[in-house]
Design a protein around this motif. Structure first.
Motif, PDB file in Angstrom:
ATOM      1  N   LEU A   7       0.830  -1.205   0.000  1.00 34.03           N
ATOM      2  CA  LEU A   7       0.000   0.000   0.000  1.00 34.03           C
ATOM      3  C   LEU A   7       0.864   1.254   0.000  1.00 34.03           C
ATOM      4  CD1 LEU A   7      -2.781  -1.024   2.557  1.00 34.03           C
ATOM      5  CD2 LEU A   7      -3.127  -0.511   0.133  1.00 34.03           C
ATOM      6  N   LEU A   8       1.920   1.237   0.791  1.00 32.66           N
ATOM      7  CA  LEU A   8       2.837   2.373   0.845  1.00 32.66           C
ATOM      8  C   LEU A   8       3.541   2.564  -0.496  1.00 32.66           C
ATOM      9  CD1 LEU A   8       4.750   2.411   4.265  1.00 32.66           C
ATOM     10  CD2 LEU A   8       3.509   4.306   3.212  1.00 32.66           C
ATOM     11  N   ALA A   9       4.039   1.480  -1.061  1.00 37.14           N
ATOM     12  CA  ALA A   9       4.791   1.563  -2.307  1.00 37.14           C
ATOM     13  C   ALA A   9       3.921   2.009  -3.472  1.00 37.14           C
ATOM     14  CB  ALA A   9       5.433   0.216  -2.624  1.00 37.14           C
ATOM     15  N   ALA A  10       2.617   1.711  -3.407  1.00 35.74           N
ATOM     16  CA  ALA A  10       1.717   2.082  -4.498  1.00 35.74           C
ATOM     17  C   ALA A  10       1.531   3.587  -4.591  1.00 35.74           C
ATOM     18  CB  ALA A  10       0.361   1.398  -4.316  1.00 35.74           C
ATOM     19  N   GLY A  11       1.663   4.284  -3.458  1.00 34.33           N
ATOM     20  CA  GLY A  11       1.513   5.740  -3.459  1.00 34.33           C
ATOM     21  C   GLY A  11       0.109   6.150  -3.860  1.00 34.33           C
ATOM     22  N   GLY A  12       0.010   7.320  -4.469  1.00 31.55           N
ATOM     23  CA  GLY A  12      -1.284   7.770  -4.982  1.00 31.55           C
ATOM     24  C   GLY A  12      -1.982   8.821  -4.150  1.00 31.55           C
TER      25      GLY A  12
END
Length: 260
Positions: free
Chosen positions: A138-143
């Motif tokens: 979730l963190l790596a996906a950003g957005g």
């Protein structure tokens, strides 16, 4: 059962294990998030990822969850305080209260990681997953963040937290059998790492796949970026039923057991 819960909650406020574990979880989640940003920014090399993994929810909850089962369930047998509890509430209420309390305490260990995800995304910084858990992805996906995104993250956090608790709830009947906090912690810690491996191996055996899907050990139940609302509800349902089943097993074990 309500009176037993009140007594246990009062005891938690005056003893260390639960509060200490929650504090460690908060610190670990914060540091884990910072270090994942350092990995993405290049301040830490790829070789440091294995060290960062130590702070992940996968390891920290697997370590502290069994500790809580040992402290909350097995410890009263060592201190002999279980006799007072049984005189006041009976065995059924005692097991029911311990089931609810341990499930809530272990579930709470995962919540700081979900909060850390929200804070990390709000900063709009980059993050590199040290280990591919739901929170790291979730963190790596950003957005960025908006109302819908916050709701999605909270839903995934709740599902992941309850799923992890369900996997570790095997420690509940174990604590009633062994009645030794350190032994429960040691076996539970090993179980936390073997559970998914056993589940995936069993799922590959013909005829067992459908049975494994009824347990929290099926890989299909792990929340991810592409999980739908139905998937999360299914994960919560399977996890809660399994926790209740472990409570029932604990009662069957303890209802006629000798208490010295």
């Amino acid at each position: 059962m309500i009176n037993q819960l009140r007594a246990d909650l009062y005891a938690i406020g005056r003893t260390g294990p639960v509060l200490i574990c929650l504090a460690v979880a908060v610190l670990a989640a914060a540091l884990y998030t910072v270090l994942q940003h350092s990995l993405a920014a290049g301040d830490l090399g790829p070789e440091a990822a294995s060290g960062v993994q130590v702070l992940s929810d996968a390891l920290m909850v697997s370590l502290m969850g069994p500790l809580l089962f040992g402290a909350l369930v097995a410890q009263p047998f060592e201190t002999k305080s279980v006799h007072d509890s049984l005189l006041a509430s009976g065995r059924g209420a005692f097991v029911g209260a311990k089931t609810v309390l341990t499930a809530a305490a272990v579930t709470a260990l995962s919540l700081p990681y979900g909060i850390a995800v929200l804070i990390g995304l709000a900063t709009e910084q980059e993050f590199a997953p040290a280990i591919p858990t739901a929170f790291s992805q979730l963190l790596a996906a950003g957005g960025g963040l908006d109302g819908g995104r916050v709701g999605e993250i909270l839903a995934i956090t709740a599902a992941m937290a309850v799923l992890t608790t369900a996997k570790l709830s095997v420690c509940l009947p174990l604590a009633f059998v062994l009645r030794r906090p350190l032994v429960v912690m040691a076996i539970g810690f090993v179980w936390g790492f073997l559970a998914d491996l056993i589940g995936s191996t069993a799922a590959d055996v013909e005829g067992l796949a459908a049975l494994v899907r009824l347990t929290p050990f099926a890989s299909d139940h792990v929340p991810g970026l592409d999980s739908t609302g139905g998937d999360l509800v299914g994960t919560l349902a399977v996890s809660l039923v399994f926790i209740a089943l472990m409570g029932l097993v604990s009662w069957l074990i303890f209802r006629r057991a000798d208490v010295k």
